[in-house]
Design a protein around this motif. Structure first.
Motif, PDB file in Angstrom:
ATOM      1  N   VAL A  84       0.844  -1.203   0.000  1.00 38.57           N
ATOM      2  CA  VAL A  84       0.000   0.000   0.000  1.00 38.57           C
ATOM      3  C   VAL A  84       0.876   1.249   0.000  1.00 38.57           C
ATOM      4  O   VAL A  84       0.619   2.193  -0.755  1.00 38.57           O
ATOM      5  N   ALA A  85       1.915   1.264   0.812  1.00 39.54           N
ATOM      6  CA  ALA A  85       2.829   2.410   0.829  1.00 39.54           C
ATOM      7  C   ALA A  85       3.509   2.576  -0.530  1.00 39.54           C
ATOM      8  O   ALA A  85       3.622   3.698  -1.046  1.00 39.54           O
ATOM      9  N   LEU A  86       3.939   1.464  -1.121  1.00 38.47           N
ATOM     10  CA  LEU A  86       4.542   1.509  -2.448  1.00 38.47           C
ATOM     11  C   LEU A  86       3.534   2.017  -3.476  1.00 38.47           C
ATOM     12  O   LEU A  86       3.863   2.852  -4.324  1.00 38.47           O
ATOM     13  N   TYR A  87       2.302   1.524  -3.378  1.00 38.30           N
ATOM     14  CA  TYR A  87       1.249   1.963  -4.297  1.00 38.30           C
ATOM     15  C   TYR A  87       1.045   3.471  -4.202  1.00 38.30           C
ATOM     16  O   TYR A  87       1.021   4.163  -5.220  1.00 38.30           O
ATOM     17  N   LEU A  88       0.871   3.973  -2.998  1.00 39.00           N
ATOM     18  CA  LEU A  88       0.635   5.409  -2.831  1.00 39.00           C
ATOM     19  C   LEU A  88       1.805   6.230  -3.357  1.00 39.00           C
ATOM     20  O   LEU A  88       1.608   7.272  -3.983  1.00 39.00           O
ATOM     21  N   THR A  89       3.009   5.747  -3.141  1.00 37.11           N
ATOM     22  CA  THR A  89       4.184   6.455  -3.640  1.00 37.11           C
ATOM     23  C   THR A  89       4.209   6.475  -5.166  1.00 37.11           C
ATOM     24  O   THR A  89       4.350   7.544  -5.780  1.00 37.11           O
ATOM     25  N   ILE A  90       4.063   5.317  -5.777  1.00 38.24           N
ATOM     26  CA  ILE A  90       4.139   5.231  -7.240  1.00 38.24           C
ATOM     27  C   ILE A  90       2.959   5.939  -7.894  1.00 38.24           C
ATOM     28  O   ILE A  90       3.122   6.686  -8.863  1.00 38.24           O
ATOM     29  N   TYR A  91       1.755   5.720  -7.358  1.00 41.43           N
ATOM     30  CA  TYR A  91       0.569   6.336  -7.949  1.00 41.43           C
ATOM     31  C   TYR A  91       0.666   7.858  -7.909  1.00 41.43           C
ATOM     32  O   TYR A  91       0.386   8.530  -8.898  1.00 41.43           O
ATOM     33  N   THR A  92       1.076   8.401  -6.766  1.00 41.90           N
ATOM     34  CA  THR A  92       1.145   9.861  -6.664  1.00 41.90           C
ATOM     35  C   THR A  92       2.286  10.438  -7.503  1.00 41.90           C
ATOM     36  O   THR A  92       2.203  11.593  -7.924  1.00 41.90           O
ATOM     37  N   LEU A  93       3.303   9.650  -7.791  1.00 35.38           N
ATOM     38  CA  LEU A  93       4.352  10.109  -8.710  1.00 35.38           C
ATOM     39  C   LEU A  93       3.887  10.011 -10.162  1.00 35.38           C
ATOM     40  O   LEU A  93       4.312  10.805 -11.006  1.00 35.38           O
ATOM     41  N   ILE A 142       3.752 -10.665  -6.310  1.00 39.40           N
ATOM     42  CA  ILE A 142       3.574 -10.543  -7.761  1.00 39.40           C
ATOM     43  C   ILE A 142       2.188 -10.004  -8.089  1.00 39.40           C
ATOM     44  O   ILE A 142       2.038  -9.054  -8.857  1.00 39.40           O
ATOM     45  N   TRP A 143       1.148 -10.597  -7.495  1.00 37.22           N
ATOM     46  CA  TRP A 143      -0.208 -10.168  -7.803  1.00 37.22           C
ATOM     47  C   TRP A 143      -0.525  -8.809  -7.201  1.00 37.22           C
ATOM     48  O   TRP A 143      -1.329  -8.047  -7.759  1.00 37.22           O
ATOM     49  N   GLY A 144       0.126  -8.461  -6.110  1.00 38.03           N
ATOM     50  CA  GLY A 144      -0.004  -7.108  -5.573  1.00 38.03           C
ATOM     51  C   GLY A 144       0.582  -6.086  -6.535  1.00 38.03           C
ATOM     52  O   GLY A 144       0.015  -5.003  -6.745  1.00 38.03           O
ATOM     53  N   LEU A 145       1.708  -6.434  -7.150  1.00 37.13           N
ATOM     54  CA  LEU A 145       2.311  -5.533  -8.138  1.00 37.13           C
ATOM     55  C   LEU A 145       1.460  -5.453  -9.409  1.00 37.13           C
ATOM     56  O   LEU A 145       1.379  -4.398 -10.037  1.00 37.13           O
ATOM     57  N   VAL A 146       0.807  -6.560  -9.769  1.00 38.98           N
ATOM     58  CA  VAL A 146      -0.124  -6.526 -10.908  1.00 38.98           C
ATOM     59  C   VAL A 146      -1.263  -5.555 -10.590  1.00 38.98           C
ATOM     60  O   VAL A 146      -1.652  -4.736 -11.435  1.00 38.98           O
ATOM     61  N   ALA A 147      -1.807  -5.631  -9.381  1.00 41.57           N
ATOM     62  CA  ALA A 147      -2.888  -4.725  -8.981  1.00 41.57           C
ATOM     63  C   ALA A 147      -2.430  -3.271  -9.037  1.00 41.57           C
ATOM     64  O   ALA A 147      -3.179  -2.392  -9.474  1.00 41.57           O
ATOM     65  N   LEU A 148      -1.203  -3.032  -8.626  1.00 38.77           N
ATOM     66  CA  LEU A 148      -0.634  -1.683  -8.688  1.00 38.77           C
ATOM     67  C   LEU A 148      -0.571  -1.210 -10.141  1.00 38.77           C
ATOM     68  O   LEU A 148      -1.005  -0.098 -10.460  1.00 38.77           O
ATOM     69  N   ALA A 149      -0.064  -2.056 -11.010  1.00 46.81           N
ATOM     70  CA  ALA A 149       0.068  -1.692 -12.422  1.00 46.81           C
ATOM     71  C   ALA A 149      -1.290  -1.404 -13.054  1.00 46.81           C
ATOM     72  O   ALA A 149      -1.431  -0.456 -13.843  1.00 46.81           O
ATOM     73  N   VAL A 150      -2.285  -2.194 -12.704  1.00 47.09           N
ATOM     74  CA  VAL A 150      -3.626  -1.982 -13.263  1.00 47.09           C
ATOM     75  C   VAL A 150      -4.139  -0.591 -12.892  1.00 47.09           C
ATOM     76  O   VAL A 150      -4.684   0.132 -13.737  1.00 47.09           O
ATOM     77  N   GLN A 151      -3.938  -0.175 -11.663  1.00 48.83           N
ATOM     78  CA  GLN A 151      -4.425   1.145 -11.248  1.00 48.83           C
ATOM     79  C   GLN A 151      -3.691   2.280 -11.956  1.00 48.83           C
ATOM     80  O   GLN A 151      -4.308   3.288 -12.316  1.00 48.83           O
ATOM     81  N   ILE A 152      -2.403   2.110 -12.203  1.00 52.13           N
ATOM     82  CA  ILE A 152      -1.651   3.134 -12.938  1.00 52.13           C
ATOM     83  C   ILE A 152      -2.172   3.216 -14.377  1.00 52.13           C
ATOM     84  O   ILE A 152      -2.382   4.308 -14.915  1.00 52.13           O
ATOM     85  N   VAL A 153      -2.404   2.061 -14.979  1.00 55.74           N
ATOM     86  CA  VAL A 153      -2.941   2.023 -16.345  1.00 55.74           C
ATOM     87  C   VAL A 153      -4.311   2.690 -16.403  1.00 55.74           C
ATOM     88  O   VAL A 153      -4.615   3.452 -17.330  1.00 55.74           O
TER      89      VAL A 153
END
Length: 134
Positions: free
Chosen positions: A23-32, A79-90
């Motif tokens: 979640v912390a990684l997601y918030l960091t990457i998404y906001t960037l 792996i699947w958490g990172l897939v979920a992250l990528a989907v939200q960025i897309v």
């Protein structure tokens, strides 16, 4: 009795910590990845920024929860958490195609843009979570 109830505690802690880090990684990457600074806008009480980021976070948390439930290993979960992250960025970038001035609209407090992005993020998260039945 208490011992058997706590037998799953180590696994819980491992997956909870991994989820928190993701979640912390997601918030960091998404906001960037977005063209506006959500946290600065939220500190300025811009409701549209909080709305779009909040729905996006839920859209990420749903498939992350599914990944935790269906993972056989910690690596699966990562792996699947990172897939979920990528989907939200897309999803964010796809919504920007439909609304080229999306970030400016959110930054200026326009709720329609924030709600559309939030709904797209949440919808993608629901579909992503359902698809994670490996």
């Amino acid at each position: 009795m208490v011992t058997s109830s706590l037998a799953g505690l180590p696994d819980f802690l491992i997956f909870f910590v991994i989820a928190t880090i993701l979640v912390a990684l997601y918030l960091t990457i998404y906001t960037l990845a977005t063209m506006h600074n959500e946290f600065a806008l939220i500190r300025q009480n811009v409701i549209s920024a909080a709305t779009s980021l909040g729905f996006s976070l839920v859209g990420f948390a749903l498939p992350l929860a599914s990944a935790i439930v269906h993972s056989q290993t910690i690596v699966d979960c990562l792996i699947w958490g990172l897939v979920a992250l990528a989907v939200q960025i897309v999803v964010y970038w796809l919504v920007r195609i439909v609304m080229p001035n999306l970030s400016q609209r959110i930054a200026s407090g326009e709720m329609a843009a924030a709600l559309f992005l939030g709904a797209a993020s949440l919808s993608a998260g629901i579909i992503n979570a359902a698809a994670m039945t490996f």
